[in-house]
Structures are given as C-alpha cells and as structure tokens.
Design an enzyme around this catalytic site. Sequence first.
Site, PDB file in Angstrom:
ATOM      1  N   GLU A  40      33.894  65.544  45.959  1.00  0.00           N
ATOM      2  CA  GLU A  40      34.987  63.863  46.590  1.00  0.00           C
ATOM      3  C   GLU A  40      33.740  62.932  45.731  1.00  0.00           C
ATOM      4  O   GLU A  40      35.076  62.202  44.667  1.00  0.00           O
ATOM      5  CB  GLU A  40      33.821  63.553  47.710  1.00  0.00           C
ATOM      6  CG  GLU A  40      35.173  63.963  48.475  1.00  0.00           C
ATOM      7  CD  GLU A  40      34.401  64.033  50.339  1.00  0.00           C
ATOM      8  OE1 GLU A  40      35.678  62.474  50.518  1.00  0.00           O
ATOM      9  OE2 GLU A  40      33.400  64.172  50.368  1.00  0.00           O
ATOM     10  N   TYR A  41      33.056  62.849  44.319  1.00  0.00           N
ATOM     11  CA  TYR A  41      31.838  61.711  43.912  1.00  0.00           C
ATOM     12  C   TYR A  41      32.957  61.992  42.294  1.00  0.00           C
ATOM     13  O   TYR A  41      33.875  61.577  41.626  1.00  0.00           O
ATOM     14  CB  TYR A  41      31.059  62.335  43.427  1.00  0.00           C
ATOM     15  CG  TYR A  41      29.942  60.957  42.057  1.00  0.00           C
ATOM     16  CD1 TYR A  41      30.043  59.192  42.560  1.00  0.00           C
ATOM     17  CD2 TYR A  41      29.826  61.744  41.819  1.00  0.00           C
ATOM     18  CE1 TYR A  41      29.444  59.445  41.777  1.00  0.00           C
ATOM     19  CE2 TYR A  41      29.764  60.655  40.208  1.00  0.00           C
ATOM     20  CZ  TYR A  41      28.597  59.819  40.648  1.00  0.00           C
ATOM     21  OH  TYR A  41      28.239  59.181  39.459  1.00  0.00           O
ATOM     22  N   LEU A  88      26.664  66.068  32.163  1.00  0.00           N
ATOM     23  CA  LEU A  88      27.909  67.202  31.360  1.00  0.00           C
ATOM     24  C   LEU A  88      28.684  66.391  31.952  1.00  0.00           C
ATOM     25  O   LEU A  88      29.083  66.057  33.001  1.00  0.00           O
ATOM     26  CB  LEU A  88      27.266  68.517  32.287  1.00  0.00           C
ATOM     27  CG  LEU A  88      26.612  69.879  31.214  1.00  0.00           C
ATOM     28  CD1 LEU A  88      26.261  71.189  32.412  1.00  0.00           C
ATOM     29  CD2 LEU A  88      26.230  69.926  29.876  1.00  0.00           C
ATOM     30  N   LYS A 120      25.007  76.646  36.858  1.00  0.00           N
ATOM     31  CA  LYS A 120      24.277  75.605  37.347  1.00  0.00           C
ATOM     32  C   LYS A 120      23.500  75.489  38.466  1.00  0.00           C
ATOM     33  O   LYS A 120      24.086  75.514  39.673  1.00  0.00           O
ATOM     34  CB  LYS A 120      25.571  74.371  37.022  1.00  0.00           C
ATOM     35  CG  LYS A 120      25.263  72.738  37.434  1.00  0.00           C
ATOM     36  CD  LYS A 120      26.631  71.868  37.074  1.00  0.00           C
ATOM     37  CE  LYS A 120      26.508  70.765  36.514  1.00  0.00           C
ATOM     38  NZ  LYS A 120      25.538  69.958  37.498  1.00  0.00           N
ATOM     39  N   LYS A 318      32.172  74.045  37.281  1.00  0.00           N
ATOM     40  CA  LYS A 318      32.429  73.578  39.020  1.00  0.00           C
ATOM     41  C   LYS A 318      33.182  74.471  39.661  1.00  0.00           C
ATOM     42  O   LYS A 318      34.391  74.951  40.149  1.00  0.00           O
ATOM     43  CB  LYS A 318      32.609  72.482  38.957  1.00  0.00           C
ATOM     44  CG  LYS A 318      31.930  71.508  38.940  1.00  0.00           C
ATOM     45  CD  LYS A 318      30.453  71.408  39.535  1.00  0.00           C
ATOM     46  CE  LYS A 318      29.626  70.083  38.958  1.00  0.00           C
ATOM     47  NZ  LYS A 318      28.832  69.235  40.406  1.00  0.00           N
ATOM     48  N   CYS A 412      34.784  47.107  69.053  1.00  0.00           N
ATOM     49  CA  CYS A 412      33.914  48.130  69.386  1.00  0.00           C
ATOM     50  C   CYS A 412      34.176  48.815  70.010  1.00  0.00           C
ATOM     51  O   CYS A 412      34.382  48.477  71.536  1.00  0.00           O
ATOM     52  CB  CYS A 412      32.316  47.521  68.958  1.00  0.00           C
ATOM     53  SG  CYS A 412      30.939  49.107  70.012  1.00  0.00           S
ATOM     54  N   CYS A 435      24.524  46.522  73.105  1.00  0.00           N
ATOM     55  CA  CYS A 435      26.196  46.639  72.637  1.00  0.00           C
ATOM     56  C   CYS A 435      25.178  48.469  73.221  1.00  0.00           C
ATOM     57  O   CYS A 435      24.497  48.834  72.394  1.00  0.00           O
ATOM     58  CB  CYS A 435      26.748  47.617  71.475  1.00  0.00           C
ATOM     59  SG  CYS A 435      27.832  48.520  71.387  1.00  0.00           S
TER      60      CYS A 435
HETATM   61  S1  IVH Z   1      22.494  71.795  30.266  1.00  0.00           S
HETATM   62  C1  IVH Z   1      22.781  68.041  27.215  1.00  0.00           C
HETATM   63  N1  IVH Z   1      22.002  73.568  32.252  1.00  0.00           N
HETATM   64  O1  IVH Z   1      23.747  69.516  35.637  1.00  0.00           O
HETATM   65  C2  IVH Z   1      22.576  69.566  28.498  1.00  0.00           C
HETATM   66  N2  IVH Z   1      22.241  71.754  33.022  1.00  0.00           N
HETATM   67  O2  IVH Z   1      25.833  67.520  36.077  1.00  0.00           O
HETATM   68  C3  IVH Z   1      22.849  69.244  29.813  1.00  0.00           C
HETATM   69  N3  IVH Z   1      22.041  71.138  35.594  1.00  0.00           N
HETATM   70  O3  IVH Z   1      21.635  66.733  33.568  1.00  0.00           O
HETATM   71  C4  IVH Z   1      21.964  70.044  30.674  1.00  0.00           C
HETATM   72  N4  IVH Z   1      21.922  73.221  35.974  1.00  0.00           N
HETATM   73  O4  IVH Z   1      20.544  68.137  35.043  1.00  0.00           O
HETATM   74  C5  IVH Z   1      21.926  72.214  31.760  1.00  0.00           C
HETATM   75  N5  IVH Z   1      22.681  75.441  33.822  1.00  0.00           N
HETATM   76  C6  IVH Z   1      21.710  74.123  33.175  1.00  0.00           C
HETATM   77  C7  IVH Z   1      21.629  73.054  34.585  1.00  0.00           C
HETATM   78  C8  IVH Z   1      21.850  72.258  34.259  1.00  0.00           C
HETATM   79  C9  IVH Z   1      21.273  71.933  36.044  1.00  0.00           C
HETATM   80  C10 IVH Z   1      21.870  70.039  35.526  1.00  0.00           C
HETATM   81  C11 IVH Z   1      21.407  68.952  34.778  1.00  0.00           C
HETATM   82  C12 IVH Z   1      22.314  67.942  34.139  1.00  0.00           C
HETATM   83  C13 IVH Z   1      23.088  67.685  35.196  1.00  0.00           C
HETATM   84  C14 IVH Z   1      24.935  67.561  34.713  1.00  0.00           C
END
Ligand code: IVH
Length: 672
Positions: A40-41, A88, A120, A318, A412, A435
């Site tokens: 959502e963010y 990222l 990730k 994602k 309320c 309340c």
């Molecule tokens: S690379 C400059 N690899 O996700 C490259 N980040 O949403 C940036 N993260 O700040 C990071 N798993 O803290 C990389 N396999 C992965 C990752 C990863 C989690 C985190 C990281 C980054 C954030 C970005």
Amino acid sequence: MNPPMNRRENEEKMAWLRAEIRRHDDLYFRRAEPEISDREYDRLKRELADLESRHPDFVPEDTPTRQVGDDRQEAFATYRHRQPMQSLDNTYSEEELREFFHRLVRLFDREDLDFVVEPKIDGVAVCLTFEKGKLVRAATRGNGFEGDDITRNVKTIRDLPHRLAGDRHPDVVEIRGEIFMTNDAFQRINREREEDGLPPYANPRNLTAGTVKLLDPKEVSRRRLRLVLHGLGHCEPRFFDRLSAFHETLGRWKLPRVERYRVARGIDEVWSAVQELDRLRHDFAYATDGAVVKLDSIARQEEAGSTSKAPRWAIAYKFSAEQAETVVASIALQVGRTGALTPVAHLEPVQLAGTTVSRATLHNKDEIQRKDVRVNDTVIVEKAGDIIPAVVEVVLAKRPPGSEPYRFPEACPVCRSEVIRLPGEAAVRCPNLSCPAQVRRRLRHFASRPCMDIEGLGEAVVDQLVERGLVERITDLYDLTPDQLVQLDKFAEKASQNLVGAIDRSRDRELWRLIHGLGIQHIGLAASKDLAAAFGDLDRLAEATEEELAAIDGIGEITARSIAAYFSEERNRELVRALREHGVRTRDEGAAARREGRLSGKVFVLTGALPALTRQQATEWIEVAGGRVSSSVSKKTDYVLAGEEAGSKLDKARKLGVRVIDETAFRALLER
Ligand code: IVH
C-alpha cells in the site's frame, strides 16, 4: 473513471500524498509501527511519482519520492557511510522488469548481460565495516548517508564472526545486509509479552527494527537476532570485479550470505530465476518479499550509476502478496485508550495465507474515504507478511446498486459524544474521557504489569466492573469493597479479598509505574522513568511547563507537549488530587531526597568497564548523591563516566563536548 482533476486539485492531492508518505515513513522507520502494508505504501509513492512526472513544476526538492526514509534516533552516535546506502526501485510487473533490462541493453549495446538474482529480504538494513578483517562498526541505514551506530547490539548476533575467516582481506570494506528474526523467536517473544500483559508486536520486522535500537545489548542478545548479507559498499583497495565473486567470498570469509543467488544471462533467464525464487523462498529462515536483480559486473554497475535514490543497475521485483476477495459485512469502530477510533471491516470469512480472515483494518477516516470502502462492497484483502490483514481496494464492478459511501460517524459509537480531530492527526477521537470503552482500556492499562501491576485485575474483571457501574474513574478502584466484588461472575469471597488486597498494595508502587499507568499519549515505560527521576513528585510533574519538560533528558518535544496538554485539563489535575487522597503514593521520597545530594541534578552516562566498580555500584553511588544515570549521551549529559573498551557513547560525548571522566575522577567528584 475519475473525472479529470484541475491544477489546484492536483496540487492539493500531491501535498496530501507527500504528507501521508512522510507520516508513514516516520511510522515505519522511526517507530517501527507501520499502519499500512509495504504494498500500500508503494502504491501511495507511485501515485505521487506519477502525478509529479505529469506536473514537474509543482515538485519540491525534498519530496519523498526522491528521498529514502530516515531511522536515526538521538540516543545513538552517528556513523557516516563511506558509500551511501541507497534504496531500490520496485516493480510488481514482469513488463517493468523487462523494461529495466532493455534500458541496460541500450546503455551497453548488448543483450548478453549477466545478472545476479537473489532474494529480497524483509529485514532491517545494516552496514558492517571491516578493517583489515576486523569488524569495527555496524550502522543502520539512517537517511542513507548517515546512520545510527548499533555496533554493540549487532555484535550480539551469533551468526556474525567479529573477524573474517581466511587471510586475504581488504583494508576497509563495507558489507550490507539485513537483520531479521525467525518466526520461532518472534512467537516466543510475543508469548512472553502477553504473559506480562503487554500488547504483542505486529510482525517480526517491526520487532527487529525495535530491537536493533534497544539500549541494552543484553536484552538484544536475548532476542536472538540473525543476519544475512547481500551487498557491497565501499571497498579499499578494489577487491571484486563481479557481484557473484563477492557472494562467494562472503562464504569464504564465513559470513552469513543469502541461501540462494543465481547468475542469469539475459532477461528470460532472469525471469525464470525470479520465479524459481518465488517457489523456494518459503523455506528460507527469513521473510522475503521479492527478488533483487543486479548487474553482475561491478564495472558496469559503476557505469550505469544511480539516481539520487536508487541504483540504475538493480531493481526489486516484488512478489505478489497473498490476496483474497470477500465481502464487507459491516464496518465497526474500535475505541482505543486515548479515544482514537479505528475503523475495522467485518468480512465474510475467507481463507488467506493459511488462516481464516474475518476482519481487516481500514486504518483511519482518510483511508476509508480514499478507498471508498462501503458496506456490502466486494473487496480485496491482503496479508503482506503482516499479521493484521488490510483492505487493499474495492472491486467496483461488483458494487451493488444503490450503495452509499460510508459516513464516518460524528458521534462515538459507545458513548455518543461528538468526535473530534486534532490538527495534524490521522485519528478521529472520542473526547469523552468517561466513555466506557476508554475507561475499560484505561483501567486495563493502569492495572497491567508494566504499570501498577495489580494481580487479578485482568480484562474480564475490568469489563465487569465498568459494565456494572462499579468503576468509572481510576480512583474508584480504591473504594471497592469485597462485598461489591462478590457480585461479579466467578468471584468467591476469597478472590474478592485477594483483589482488594492487591489493589491496596498498589498504593505503594514506584512513581514511574503510576506515571506510566495514567496512560498519557506518547509516554511509555522509559519516558515514565525519566519523568519520575526528574520530578520525584506527580504534583511537580503536573505543574511543569512544556519547556521544562522538553529540557529533560529522554523527553522530546512531542512528548513534552503531550504531557503539558494532559495536565492542562482540570479533570486530570483532579485525578492527581484524588489519587493522593486515596492514599496512592504520588511522590518518590527517595528520588526527592537524592536530588539534594552532591551530584544533585547531574546526568551521567556510563560506558565501558570501570576498573573497580560495577555498573550497578556506580549507578547507586550516583543516585545516592542525587544524580541520575541516563542510557544515552546528549547535550543534556553532564558527565560520561568511561572505562575500558568504551564504545560509541564516548565518541558521541567527544563530539558534543560532554565531559568525560574515569573512575578516579568520579571518586574525586563524590568526595569533593
Ligand atoms: S541491494 C544499492 N539486495 O531492500 C543497492 N537490498 O528496498 C541496494 N534489501 O535498502 C540494496 N534484500 O535494505 C539489496 N538482496 C538484497 C536485499 C536488499 C533486502 C533491502 C535493502 C535496501 C532495501 C530497498
């Protein structure tokens, strides 16, 4: 389709999105209490980015789409990353992943580019610095340029050797990774919390984020954090030409690395590696929310460069969160301790990520309006690694004819008082302190373990006391008689006497418990202790001005304002009087007397091991002489008492010009 918006509307919409994103950044990075899922963010951010690209003339320098969040807190020394820790770019679609690839193909004018595909990790980012193979520093991401020094906490992680194995090491290397907690550890900690009458943490990531910022490394150690490393920061001299070589070297250095990474050539191989990860990831020790695709060649990474926020050579794909479709049967409002009304959708039960979901949060008034969620709507609910499911969107095509937008009540739902909304707050509140819903929550809080610790006064008993009109105000508890209590369900004479006894004993609790028990907004355990130590007397606290409060170590502006606002209400001042009249101790005599000693009013911070004194002894001496020990160095610190192997607090003291003394000087100070 939405009607086209005019300029002003766009401008307003963007301003709203910016404010909302900043609010969520603060909730996520600083307080580790997110209200919405990552997805959502991301949607909010995308909506903003999209509007900004269409109206570039309205875009301020500091827009959140060009910045990373900030997790820094005052209590920690600052570490400047040698190479910024970037964020990222995210995508949820295969198509965008292919576009990412083709941008690089155009840049390098070749198709046979190699990528590393890795998980990730849904953790808390950390940067480790090794000098000549020795771990010297661990820092959070902070604002990307400067983070908090959390070395002592990170050193408690058992996965992490403090020296690299092998013998060929760079002079300096920054290695990036994620700190995480396994589900087992998470559940164990939550069980313990619930036994202590504390609310459970929402998910492992929040708990991890809170844990790395604890001031007591022993407690951190108990929480069994884990670590996995994935990225290379600054490295001197140059050591790696490929990311895959870096990953392999992590193994040789005996550092914890990702379970699975693959080198893939071209986008089709990349895509199949991404899908393979999606199938395998549930067996990993950590939660994953996507795959990261990175150019393998470090020289090419450098050539591709980065934007102000994220590298052009990497992207996060994602995985889709688990979603389900169901119908909103009704929308109910929950009234919290401070009167905040949280809308909750009651759903037709549906299976989602292994559990049956029948409720989902709608967060607040703005969120319901933005998503236009109505009763009888078909909605998509999602569980994105979080425990609490959320309504993501309405399936408009299935909206029954004649449905009406949800009208957030003006009153309320429990006591019918007219609701209010304070400027700058997302929550709509019931202002009526009597309340019954608030009274119940307040009493439960007052009686809980970290407050007045009244045994036998659990939820069920509180609910009955309020329902039967036996208790409305906190002080009514102290008027209860065994005769009244025997009327309650399952309450025999013995239990009644026990409870009256337990309530009676609570009259003599430490002042910080009482302060915490009042349930003032933003005042947790630590702030309550700081306040009790600083004032030693509830009346004096009640009279303090906002400025006086903000001058206390550990008390920030928001907290100070909240306390002053609380005691500006006659009703709350009356409560203080009534507590005293009911024989509840509102002074901490010890603290008051101590304040008159030789170190009266002085704030100390202890760091490192002293030659002869234990920490506890030093603390006692300071307190007996009227001083106070704080856990963090700030401008308000008078002395830092430093021993051997003093850590980052010493650096911070030097930076701020705070006086640093050793044990000999400390003894002299006491004898003076
Ligand atoms: S690379 C400059 N690899 O996700 C490259 N980040 O949403 C940036 N993260 O700040 C990071 N798993 O803290 C990389 N396999 C992965 C990752 C990863 C989690 C985190 C990281 C980054 C954030 C970005």
